[in-house]
Design an enzyme around this catalytic site. Structure first.
Site, mmCIF file in Angstrom:
data_model
loop_
_atom_site.group_PDB
_atom_site.id
_atom_site.type_symbol
_atom_site.label_atom_id
_atom_site.label_comp_id
_atom_site.label_asym_id
_atom_site.label_seq_id
_atom_site.Cartn_x
_atom_site.Cartn_y
_atom_site.Cartn_z
ATOM 1 N N ILE A 154 49.548 34.147 43.102
ATOM 2 C CA ILE A 154 50.105 35.303 42.405
ATOM 3 C C ILE A 154 49.120 35.692 41.305
ATOM 4 C CG2 ILE A 154 52.541 34.892 42.912
ATOM 5 C CD1 ILE A 154 52.864 33.493 40.290
ATOM 6 N N ASP A 155 49.214 36.908 40.812
ATOM 7 C CA ASP A 155 48.248 37.413 39.840
ATOM 8 C C ASP A 155 48.301 36.642 38.526
ATOM 9 O OD1 ASP A 155 47.606 39.384 41.684
ATOM 10 O OD2 ASP A 155 49.053 40.802 40.858
ATOM 11 N N LYS A 156 47.220 36.726 37.782
ATOM 12 C CA LYS A 156 47.112 36.055 36.486
ATOM 13 C C LYS A 156 48.303 36.356 35.585
ATOM 14 C CE LYS A 156 44.401 36.168 32.214
ATOM 15 N NZ LYS A 156 43.219 36.764 31.524
ATOM 16 N N ARG A 257 52.790 45.736 42.742
ATOM 17 C CA ARG A 257 52.249 46.594 41.682
ATOM 18 C C ARG A 257 51.721 47.909 42.248
ATOM 19 N NH1 ARG A 257 48.086 42.660 38.844
ATOM 20 N NH2 ARG A 257 47.921 44.384 37.343
#
Length: 343
Positions: A154-156, A257
């Site tokens: 998953i993204d930062k 997103r």
């Protein structure tokens, strides 16, 4: 230039970025290295020349020189590698929030701000650096690359659940479920505005933008990118923002997103996809001050990987995990609820 056909086939897990460019019909004669530096986002002329020297660039299927003059309808292909580096991962004593562990896997609740694996600009301080400190002999996956135990990411600045494999078999078994889209992943997101329908499905190919390699674009006609499907439903409407649940049918980079921006509802405080400014409501006064305060409370986009379900590699039983929203995410929701109730 605007008519050039540029295709980018860059995989999230690939070590190369692959391009195929077709020069337009009115293209004037121009050196190959200069042409590519103008058409490949974030690639310097030096990097392009190095790629040509390494025979990673072909024109109409043939290796050529930097001085070659590009002609109309030339088909140019190139593969630009990430910068070479020592692949050794430095173990770091970083605390992990492990909510489940057995002999073959563990479930980690990743905080906002932690990068999942080492990459350009983030070689230390990642989840992988922590994992190799706390666990020995994690499987490395394909090509032995430096991502031990990692099955997905998953993204930062997205918080939430990740499953980590502790054996080669578990990694293979779990990876196949991701590939077959049988993993159940549920996210909570706070988005700007209120969708016209309380629930719906967003379908649109996702691929990296030719303008900015950090951003994913949507290609509804399927001409580029990879097939992506996101299902969403409203949990709570808070006047200018909405708390939604998203279920992923596919798992592309930045999928939620990019899809939410595509339908006009960027995620709250998403700096990459335009959610870090006032998109609904007045742009001044006490409301503006409240929004700025909320942005400061949350150091990233309001997106949390809330639940994760899959078949266990050895027991073959369905496993389901759920976690609460981070405290700062909950605090933002409470402030929005107070604001809504007082209107």
């Amino acid at each position: 230039m605007s008519e050039d056909n540029i295709e980018i086939a860059s995989e999230e897990d690939d070590l190369f970025e692959h391009y195929r460019i077709v020069a337009d019909k009115g293209q004037g004669l121009i050196r190959l290295d200069k042409y590519l530096s103008l058409h490949v986002a974030n690639a310097s002329r030096t990097k392009i020349q190095n790629g040509i020297d390494a025979e990673a660039v072909k024109v109409n299927g043939h290796v050529t020189k930097a001085s070659y003059k590009v002609k109309p309808l030339d088909v140019i292909t190139l593969s630009l590698p990430e910068p070479p580096r020592d692949t050794e991962i430095i173990p770091e004593n970083i605390p992990l929030n492990i909510i489940y562990e057995d002999e073959v896997l563990l479930i980690v609740n990743k905080p906002t701000g932690m990068v999942v694996h080492p990459a350009f600009g983030n070689w230390t301080g990642t989840l992988i650096n922590a994992l190799v400190y706390h666990f020995q002999q994690l499987p490395t996956g394909r090509n032995g690359e430096g991502r031990p135990g990692l099955v997905h990411r998953i993204d930062k600045d997205t918080s939430g659940l990740l499953v980590i494999a502790k054996t080669e078999f578990a990694m293979t078994f779990l990876a196949k479920q991701f590939s077959d889209h049988t993993i159940e992943r549920t996210y909570n997101a706070l988005i700007w505005g209120e969708p016209k329908e309380e629930s719906g499905t967003i379908t649109g190919n996702i691929g990296r933008s030719a303008r900015d390699r950090r951003v994913m674009d949507i290609f509804p006609d399927g001409s580029q990118g990879k097939h992506a499907v996101t299902h969403y439903k409203t949990i709570r409407s808070l006047r200018y923002v909405t708390l939604i649940q998203c279920n992923l049918e596919t798992g592309r980079t930045h999928q939620i997103r990019a899809h939410m921006q595509h339908i006009g509802h960027p995620i709250f405080n998403d700096t990459v996809y335009g959610g870090d400014k006032i998109l609904r409501g007045p742009s001044n006064g006490s409301y503006k001050a409240m929004i700025n305060n909320l942005f400061e409370l949350l150091p990233g986009q309001a997106l949390h990987a809330k639940s994760l379900g899959f078949i266990h590699p050895t027991t073959r039983q369905w496993m389901q995990f759920d976690t609460d929203l981070p405290s700062n995410f909950q605090a933002i929701l409470e402030k929005w609820e107070n604001f809504t109730d007082n209107q």
